[in-house]
Design a protein around this motif. Structure first.
Motif, PDB file in Angstrom:
ATOM      1  N   VAL A 135       0.814  -0.888  -0.065  1.00  0.00           N
ATOM      2  CA  VAL A 135      -0.038  -0.111  -0.009  1.00  0.00           C
ATOM      3  C   VAL A 135       0.730   1.111  -0.014  1.00  0.00           C
ATOM      4  CG1 VAL A 135      -1.842   1.264   1.294  1.00  0.00           C
ATOM      5  CG2 VAL A 135      -1.799  -1.315   1.376  1.00  0.00           C
ATOM      6  N   THR A 136       0.680   1.958  -0.904  1.00  0.00           N
ATOM      7  CA  THR A 136       1.534   3.308  -1.086  1.00  0.00           C
ATOM      8  C   THR A 136       0.675   4.446  -1.515  1.00  0.00           C
ATOM      9  OG1 THR A 136       1.762   2.992  -3.443  1.00  0.00           O
ATOM     10  CG2 THR A 136       3.353   2.049  -2.010  1.00  0.00           C
ATOM     11  N   LEU A 137       1.268   5.642  -1.076  1.00  0.00           N
ATOM     12  CA  LEU A 137       0.467   7.095  -1.440  1.00  0.00           C
ATOM     13  C   LEU A 137       0.736   7.722  -2.546  1.00  0.00           C
ATOM     14  CD1 LEU A 137       1.136   8.828   2.042  1.00  0.00           C
ATOM     15  CD2 LEU A 137      -0.936   7.709   1.443  1.00  0.00           C
ATOM     16  N   GLU A 138      -0.201   8.044  -3.293  1.00  0.00           N
ATOM     17  CA  GLU A 138       0.070   8.412  -4.576  1.00  0.00           C
ATOM     18  C   GLU A 138      -0.732  10.082  -4.614  1.00  0.00           C
ATOM     19  OE1 GLU A 138      -0.994   6.382  -8.228  1.00  0.00           O
ATOM     20  OE2 GLU A 138      -0.226   4.590  -7.337  1.00  0.00           O
ATOM     21  N   THR A 139      -0.271  11.071  -5.386  1.00  0.00           N
ATOM     22  CA  THR A 139      -0.886  12.205  -5.509  1.00  0.00           C
ATOM     23  C   THR A 139      -1.509  12.325  -6.865  1.00  0.00           C
ATOM     24  OG1 THR A 139       1.011  13.437  -5.858  1.00  0.00           O
ATOM     25  CG2 THR A 139       0.120  13.233  -3.718  1.00  0.00           C
ATOM     26  N   GLY A 140      -2.674  12.869  -6.906  1.00  0.00           N
ATOM     27  CA  GLY A 140      -3.175  13.512  -8.137  1.00  0.00           C
ATOM     28  C   GLY A 140      -4.266  14.746  -7.878  1.00  0.00           C
ATOM     29  N   ASP A 141      -4.847  15.106  -9.104  1.00  0.00           N
ATOM     30  CA  ASP A 141      -6.031  16.147  -9.101  1.00  0.00           C
ATOM     31  C   ASP A 141      -7.265  15.344  -9.113  1.00  0.00           C
ATOM     32  OD1 ASP A 141      -3.994  17.815  -9.191  1.00  0.00           O
ATOM     33  OD2 ASP A 141      -4.180  18.064 -11.543  1.00  0.00           O
ATOM     34  N   ASN A 142      -8.231  15.941  -8.445  1.00  0.00           N
ATOM     35  CA  ASN A 142      -9.481  15.435  -8.178  1.00  0.00           C
ATOM     36  C   ASN A 142     -10.533  16.062  -9.309  1.00  0.00           C
ATOM     37  OD1 ASN A 142     -10.385  18.010  -7.596  1.00  0.00           O
ATOM     38  ND2 ASN A 142     -10.632  17.422  -5.331  1.00  0.00           N
ATOM     39  N   LEU A 143     -11.532  15.748  -9.405  1.00  0.00           N
ATOM     40  CA  LEU A 143     -12.519  16.238 -10.740  1.00  0.00           C
ATOM     41  C   LEU A 143     -12.720  17.883 -10.787  1.00  0.00           C
ATOM     42  CD1 LEU A 143     -15.585  13.726 -10.388  1.00  0.00           C
ATOM     43  CD2 LEU A 143     -13.546  13.624 -11.981  1.00  0.00           C
TER      44      LEU A 143
ATOM     45  N   GLY B 203      -9.919  19.663 -10.080  1.00  0.00           N
ATOM     46  CA  GLY B 203      -8.640  20.076 -10.538  1.00  0.00           C
ATOM     47  C   GLY B 203      -7.823  20.430  -9.258  1.00  0.00           C
ATOM     48  N   LYS B 204      -8.301  20.197  -7.992  1.00  0.00           N
ATOM     49  CA  LYS B 204      -7.505  20.143  -6.979  1.00  0.00           C
ATOM     50  C   LYS B 204      -6.412  19.047  -6.538  1.00  0.00           C
ATOM     51  CE  LYS B 204     -10.911  23.304  -4.721  1.00  0.00           C
ATOM     52  NZ  LYS B 204     -11.948  23.447  -3.686  1.00  0.00           N
ATOM     53  N   SER B 205      -5.318  19.309  -5.857  1.00  0.00           N
ATOM     54  CA  SER B 205      -4.597  18.258  -5.518  1.00  0.00           C
ATOM     55  C   SER B 205      -4.913  17.396  -4.432  1.00  0.00           C
ATOM     56  CB  SER B 205      -3.143  18.818  -5.123  1.00  0.00           C
ATOM     57  OG  SER B 205      -2.160  17.805  -4.979  1.00  0.00           O
ATOM     58  N   MET B 206      -4.794  16.039  -4.553  1.00  0.00           N
ATOM     59  CA  MET B 206      -5.317  15.119  -3.411  1.00  0.00           C
ATOM     60  C   MET B 206      -4.342  14.077  -3.281  1.00  0.00           C
ATOM     61  SD  MET B 206      -8.562  13.191  -5.272  1.00  0.00           S
ATOM     62  CE  MET B 206      -8.539  12.007  -4.092  1.00  0.00           C
ATOM     63  N   THR B 207      -4.314  13.309  -2.027  1.00  0.00           N
ATOM     64  CA  THR B 207      -3.356  12.147  -1.852  1.00  0.00           C
ATOM     65  C   THR B 207      -4.130  11.137  -1.360  1.00  0.00           C
ATOM     66  OG1 THR B 207      -1.687  13.701  -1.006  1.00  0.00           O
ATOM     67  CG2 THR B 207      -1.557  11.247  -0.368  1.00  0.00           C
ATOM     68  N   TYR B 208      -3.998   9.764  -2.100  1.00  0.00           N
ATOM     69  CA  TYR B 208      -4.756   8.822  -1.749  1.00  0.00           C
ATOM     70  C   TYR B 208      -3.865   7.581  -1.848  1.00  0.00           C
ATOM     71  CZ  TYR B 208      -4.254   8.735  -6.966  1.00  0.00           C
ATOM     72  OH  TYR B 208      -3.762   8.597  -8.198  1.00  0.00           O
ATOM     73  N   GLU B 209      -4.561   6.570  -1.289  1.00  0.00           N
ATOM     74  CA  GLU B 209      -3.837   5.105  -1.175  1.00  0.00           C
ATOM     75  C   GLU B 209      -4.094   4.296  -2.336  1.00  0.00           C
ATOM     76  OE1 GLU B 209      -4.626   2.975   2.564  1.00  0.00           O
ATOM     77  OE2 GLU B 209      -3.397   4.530   3.745  1.00  0.00           O
TER      78      GLU B 209
ATOM     79  N   ALA C 253      11.329   2.734   3.140  1.00  0.00           N
ATOM     80  CA  ALA C 253      11.669   3.617   4.063  1.00  0.00           C
ATOM     81  C   ALA C 253      10.903   4.839   3.256  1.00  0.00           C
ATOM     82  CB  ALA C 253      13.372   3.661   4.095  1.00  0.00           C
ATOM     83  N   SER C 254      10.493   4.886   2.269  1.00  0.00           N
ATOM     84  CA  SER C 254       9.903   6.060   1.552  1.00  0.00           C
ATOM     85  C   SER C 254       8.736   6.455   2.327  1.00  0.00           C
ATOM     86  CB  SER C 254       9.610   5.528   0.001  1.00  0.00           C
ATOM     87  OG  SER C 254       8.987   6.669  -0.506  1.00  0.00           O
ATOM     88  N   LEU C 255       8.723   8.030   2.224  1.00  0.00           N
ATOM     89  CA  LEU C 255       7.416   8.547   2.859  1.00  0.00           C
ATOM     90  C   LEU C 255       6.339   8.183   2.233  1.00  0.00           C
ATOM     91  CD1 LEU C 255       8.873  12.147   2.811  1.00  0.00           C
ATOM     92  CD2 LEU C 255       8.421  10.684   4.768  1.00  0.00           C
ATOM     93  N   PHE C 256       6.172   7.521   0.659  1.00  0.00           N
ATOM     94  CA  PHE C 256       4.928   7.016  -0.015  1.00  0.00           C
ATOM     95  C   PHE C 256       4.751   5.756   0.356  1.00  0.00           C
ATOM     96  CE2 PHE C 256       7.124  10.420  -2.336  1.00  0.00           C
ATOM     97  CZ  PHE C 256       5.776  11.337  -2.548  1.00  0.00           C
ATOM     98  N   PHE C 257       5.588   4.853   1.039  1.00  0.00           N
ATOM     99  CA  PHE C 257       5.107   3.544   1.361  1.00  0.00           C
ATOM    100  C   PHE C 257       4.438   3.467   2.818  1.00  0.00           C
ATOM    101  CE2 PHE C 257       6.179  -0.282   4.052  1.00  0.00           C
ATOM    102  CZ  PHE C 257       5.689  -1.224   3.280  1.00  0.00           C
ATOM    103  N   VAL C 258       3.159   2.829   2.894  1.00  0.00           N
ATOM    104  CA  VAL C 258       2.157   3.055   3.915  1.00  0.00           C
ATOM    105  C   VAL C 258       2.355   1.503   4.401  1.00  0.00           C
ATOM    106  CG1 VAL C 258      -0.164   3.223   4.688  1.00  0.00           C
ATOM    107  CG2 VAL C 258       0.729   4.505   2.716  1.00  0.00           C
ATOM    108  N   ARG C 259       2.253   0.548   3.920  1.00  0.00           N
ATOM    109  CA  ARG C 259       2.229  -0.872   4.920  1.00  0.00           C
ATOM    110  C   ARG C 259       2.255  -1.995   3.618  1.00  0.00           C
ATOM    111  NH1 ARG C 259      -2.673   1.162   5.070  1.00  0.00           N
ATOM    112  NH2 ARG C 259      -4.450  -0.203   4.133  1.00  0.00           N
ATOM    113  N   ALA C 260       2.579  -3.238   4.281  1.00  0.00           N
ATOM    114  CA  ALA C 260       2.570  -4.590   3.490  1.00  0.00           C
ATOM    115  C   ALA C 260       1.905  -5.414   4.130  1.00  0.00           C
ATOM    116  CB  ALA C 260       3.982  -4.808   2.945  1.00  0.00           C
ATOM    117  N   GLU C 261       0.778  -6.069   3.346  1.00  0.00           N
ATOM    118  CA  GLU C 261       0.123  -7.188   4.032  1.00  0.00           C
ATOM    119  C   GLU C 261       0.373  -8.319   3.522  1.00  0.00           C
ATOM    120  OE1 GLU C 261      -3.600  -5.326   3.018  1.00  0.00           O
ATOM    121  OE2 GLU C 261      -3.452  -3.840   4.457  1.00  0.00           O
ATOM    122  N   LYS C 262       0.850  -9.416   4.242  1.00  0.00           N
ATOM    123  CA  LYS C 262       0.999 -10.806   3.478  1.00  0.00           C
ATOM    124  C   LYS C 262      -0.301 -11.522   3.037  1.00  0.00           C
ATOM    125  CE  LYS C 262       3.538 -14.934   4.734  1.00  0.00           C
ATOM    126  NZ  LYS C 262       4.290 -15.583   5.596  1.00  0.00           N
TER     127      LYS C 262
END
Length: 86
Positions: A11-19, A21-27, A76-85
């Motif tokens: 699970v990682t974080l990504e950033t993008g624009d919503n509908l 046009g505003k920036s948002m962060t999501y998993e 160790a990246s700021l964008f890494f959230v977790r890993a689930e086996k």
């Protein structure tokens, strides 16, 4: 923490624009098989397209028996959230 040969949902974080046009962060998440671990770097294998379960997902014109793609995930990246086996 990671076992070679096991599959994990990364699970990682990504950033993008919503509908609007505003920036948002999501998993986002994807499942990979771990092939090697070196400190915080985890080397993973992409899908095995020769597996019949992936027949419909194989991109047209590509050999299903080609070597599997490789990806390196820095846990160790700021964008890494977790890993689930899996």
């Amino acid at each position: 923490m990671f076992e070679v040969g096991q599959s994990y949902r990364f699970v990682t974080l990504e950033t993008g624009d919503n509908l609007e046009g505003k920036s948002m962060t999501y998993e986002t998440s994807i499942v990979h098989e771990v092939s090697a671990v070196e400190g915080t770097l985890v080397k993973c294998l992409g899908p095995d397209y020769s597996d019949p379960r992936f027949k419909d997902f194989n991109p047209p014109g590509l050999d299903p028996n080609r070597p599997r793609d490789e990806i390196i995930i820095n846990t160790a990246s700021l964008f890494f959230v977790r890993a689930e086996k899996q």
